[in-house]
Design a protein around this motif. Structure first.
Motif, PDB file in Angstrom:
ATOM      1  N   PHE A 229       0.819  -1.207   0.000  1.00 46.80           N
ATOM      2  CA  PHE A 229       0.000   0.000   0.000  1.00 46.80           C
ATOM      3  C   PHE A 229       0.855   1.260   0.000  1.00 46.80           C
ATOM      4  N   ALA A 230       1.964   1.251   0.713  1.00 46.73           N
ATOM      5  CA  ALA A 230       2.858   2.413   0.718  1.00 46.73           C
ATOM      6  C   ALA A 230       3.402   2.672  -0.687  1.00 46.73           C
ATOM      7  N   ALA A 231       3.766   1.617  -1.399  1.00 50.21           N
ATOM      8  CA  ALA A 231       4.252   1.772  -2.770  1.00 50.21           C
ATOM      9  C   ALA A 231       3.144   2.281  -3.686  1.00 50.21           C
ATOM     10  N   LEU A 232       1.944   1.760  -3.514  1.00 51.44           N
ATOM     11  CA  LEU A 232       0.794   2.211  -4.304  1.00 51.44           C
ATOM     12  C   LEU A 232       0.518   3.686  -4.054  1.00 51.44           C
ATOM     13  N   ILE A 233       0.569   4.100  -2.807  1.00 51.41           N
ATOM     14  CA  ILE A 233       0.311   5.499  -2.444  1.00 51.41           C
ATOM     15  C   ILE A 233       1.398   6.401  -3.011  1.00 51.41           C
TER      16      ILE A 233
ATOM     17  N   GLU B 247      -7.787  -1.203  -1.423  1.00 50.23           N
ATOM     18  CA  GLU B 247      -7.277  -1.265  -2.795  1.00 50.23           C
ATOM     19  C   GLU B 247      -7.975  -0.228  -3.673  1.00 50.23           C
ATOM     20  N   LEU B 248      -9.258   0.009  -3.419  1.00 52.83           N
ATOM     21  CA  LEU B 248     -10.002   1.022  -4.182  1.00 52.83           C
ATOM     22  C   LEU B 248      -9.633   2.432  -3.743  1.00 52.83           C
ATOM     23  N   ASP B 249      -9.466   2.614  -2.441  1.00 49.58           N
ATOM     24  CA  ASP B 249      -9.127   3.917  -1.886  1.00 49.58           C
ATOM     25  C   ASP B 249      -8.164   3.723  -0.721  1.00 49.58           C
ATOM     26  N   PRO B 250      -6.863   3.752  -0.998  1.00 46.05           N
ATOM     27  CA  PRO B 250      -5.892   3.510   0.072  1.00 46.05           C
ATOM     28  C   PRO B 250      -5.903   4.584   1.160  1.00 46.05           C
ATOM     29  N   ALA B 251      -6.579   5.694   0.904  1.00 46.90           N
ATOM     30  CA  ALA B 251      -6.657   6.749   1.913  1.00 46.90           C
ATOM     31  C   ALA B 251      -7.886   6.624   2.800  1.00 46.90           C
ATOM     32  N   ALA B 252      -8.670   5.554   2.615  1.00 47.39           N
ATOM     33  CA  ALA B 252      -9.891   5.358   3.404  1.00 47.39           C
ATOM     34  C   ALA B 252      -9.541   5.248   4.886  1.00 47.39           C
TER      35      ALA B 252
ATOM     36  N   GLU C  13      -1.105   2.563  12.224  1.00 49.57           N
ATOM     37  CA  GLU C  13      -2.552   2.741  12.339  1.00 49.57           C
ATOM     38  C   GLU C  13      -3.281   2.511  11.018  1.00 49.57           C
ATOM     39  N   PHE C  14      -2.549   2.221   9.965  1.00 45.57           N
ATOM     40  CA  PHE C  14      -3.166   2.070   8.641  1.00 45.57           C
ATOM     41  C   PHE C  14      -4.022   0.803   8.591  1.00 45.57           C
ATOM     42  N   GLY C  15      -5.215   0.944   8.000  1.00 46.54           N
ATOM     43  CA  GLY C  15      -6.079  -0.215   7.799  1.00 46.54           C
ATOM     44  C   GLY C  15      -7.076  -0.444   8.907  1.00 46.54           C
ATOM     45  N   TRP C  16      -7.110   0.471   9.886  1.00 47.43           N
ATOM     46  CA  TRP C  16      -8.051   0.342  10.992  1.00 47.43           C
ATOM     47  C   TRP C  16      -9.036   1.492  10.925  1.00 47.43           C
TER      48      TRP C  16
END
Length: 112
Positions: free
Chosen positions: A9-13, A98-103, A81-84
């Protein structure tokens, strides 16, 4: 979420942030001041240019907002804290991220 998923996710962002920077560079001319030169541009052409400028500024504002959200997501990755979900504390489904990594919220909390 394990470290490999967080790294993905960090690479995607980071890739999306780089894409936003490229879009910013391309859109810079559209946000520039519209010159008033009635000899070369008629009144309707100037109105069209002003409308194009307004649309370019709106696109820039959307890119700026997305950039801030993505940078905040990178900070959450660094803090663990990412993903919670920020509301209920449950894990946000991978498909949503995957659709919105900033969710920042799970589907239930985002809908309610």
């Amino acid at each position: 979420m394990n470290e490999a998923e967080q790294a993905k996710f960090a690479a995607l962002i980071r890739a999306r942030l780089m894409e936003i920077e490229r879009e910013n560079a391309l859109g810079q001319d559209g946000r520039s001041v519209v010159q008033l030169d009635q000899q070369s541009v008629g009144r309707l052409s100037r109105m069209d240019a002003l409308q194009n400028q307004a649309m370019a500024k709106a696109q820039q504002a959307r890119r700026d907002l997305e950039s801030r959200r993505l940078r905040a997501a990178l900070a959450r990755i660094d803090e663990g804290e990412f993903g919670w979900c920020e509301d209920c504390g449950e894990e946000i489904p991978i498909r949503r991220l995957e659709l919105d990594p900033a969710a920042t919220r799970c589907v239930s909390c985002a809908a309610g």
